[in-house]
Each structure stands twice: as C-alpha cells, then as structure tokens.
Design a protein around this motif. Structure first.
Motif, PDB file in Angstrom:
ATOM      1  N   LEU A  71       0.809  -1.173  -0.067  1.00  0.00           N
ATOM      2  CA  LEU A  71       0.041   0.031   0.175  1.00  0.00           C
ATOM      3  C   LEU A  71       0.929   1.132  -0.100  1.00  0.00           C
ATOM      4  CD1 LEU A  71      -2.752  -0.980   2.443  1.00  0.00           C
ATOM      5  CD2 LEU A  71      -3.127   0.021   0.228  1.00  0.00           C
ATOM      6  N   GLY A  76       5.405   0.388  -3.004  1.00  0.00           N
ATOM      7  CA  GLY A  76       4.219  -0.598  -3.154  1.00  0.00           C
ATOM      8  C   GLY A  76       4.319  -1.365  -4.517  1.00  0.00           C
ATOM      9  N   PHE A 116      -2.384  -3.976  -5.388  1.00  0.00           N
ATOM     10  CA  PHE A 116      -1.886  -2.553  -5.101  1.00  0.00           C
ATOM     11  C   PHE A 116      -0.800  -2.110  -6.290  1.00  0.00           C
ATOM     12  CE2 PHE A 116      -3.143  -3.987  -0.742  1.00  0.00           C
ATOM     13  CZ  PHE A 116      -4.363  -3.154  -0.795  1.00  0.00           C
ATOM     14  N   GLN A 120      -1.053   1.057  -8.469  1.00  0.00           N
ATOM     15  CA  GLN A 120      -0.004   2.363  -8.176  1.00  0.00           C
ATOM     16  C   GLN A 120       0.666   2.402  -9.714  1.00  0.00           C
ATOM     17  OE1 GLN A 120       2.679   2.322  -5.089  1.00  0.00           O
ATOM     18  NE2 GLN A 120       1.144   1.392  -4.027  1.00  0.00           N
TER      19      GLN A 120
END
Length: 130
Positions: A71, A76, A116, A120
């Motif tokens: 996260l 991440g 995640f 991103q």
C-alpha cells in the motif's frame, strides 16, 4: 509455558493405486510406490498457535506482509511484485507440504500485491497524461 506438541495420525493415499496408507510409511503397502522422501523433514502439528501463523512456510508469510505493505506509495510497486512472486512460491510449498499451512497468507500476498502494484502503476500512468 509448556508447549504441547501432538501428532495427528492421518491417512495418505497412494498416487498410483489409491490405497490408503498411514502417514508414517514411506512406501505404499499395496503397490510399493514411494509416498514421501524419507530424508524430507517431517512437520509436527503445533496446537499452540492453531495454524494461525504459518511460521513453517516463510514464503507465504513474507508474501502476506509484503502484500499488506504494498500500500505504500511508490515502494508498493516493488513490494507488490515481490509479494505476488513469494505468494506463488508459498502455494507451491503448501502443495508439497500441506501440514506447513499458509495457503490463505499466500493468496493474500498474491491478490493484495498484484492489485496494489497495478493500481499504483495505473496511477503513475494517469499522472503522465495530466
């Protein structure tokens, strides 16, 4: 604090003939097929933690923690990739050694890490167009 270690007697089934065998035998009593490697470490069921923490499957455990920490912004991406990789390896270890546990931890690492990291990367791609 005293540790209670118990041995659960389970049956193993032969891959070749399907014969049920005790878990402490190396070869099938019916056809002689090798059921397990006699030199491989044997795991004892630990009733203290109740299977909550798969400490015998380090790859699944690391996958879980890296998946949660994926996260973190920018880091991440790398943590998520590592979590997915270790999660797949942890699942392979569970298939070979089911008594080691860690299937859920491995899956959390795979799913969380992949999602995640992808989110991103998508966020960075969107920022490029702004």
């Amino acid at each position: 604090m005293a540790h209670r270690i118990s041995r659960v007697s389970a049956a193993m089934f032969c891959r070749r003939c399907g014969q049920e065998n005790q878990d402490d035998v190396v070869r099938c009593v019916s056809c002689g097929e090798q059921l397990r490697d006699p030199a491989a470490p044997r795991y004892v069921v630990d009733t203290e933690l109740g299977g909550l923490v798969p400490y015998k499957n380090a790859q699944a455990l690391w996958a879980y923690y890296l998946g949660v920490f994926s996260l973190l912004p920018l880091f991440g991406i790398f943590l998520g990739i590592a979590a997915a990789f270790l999660g797949v390896r942890g699942l392979g270890f569970v298939r070979r050694h089911p008594e080691a546990k860690g299937r859920v931890h491995a899956w959390v690492g795979i799913v969380a890490g992949s999602c995640f990291a992808a989110l991103q990367l998508a966020f960075i791609a969107v920022l490029q167009f702004l």
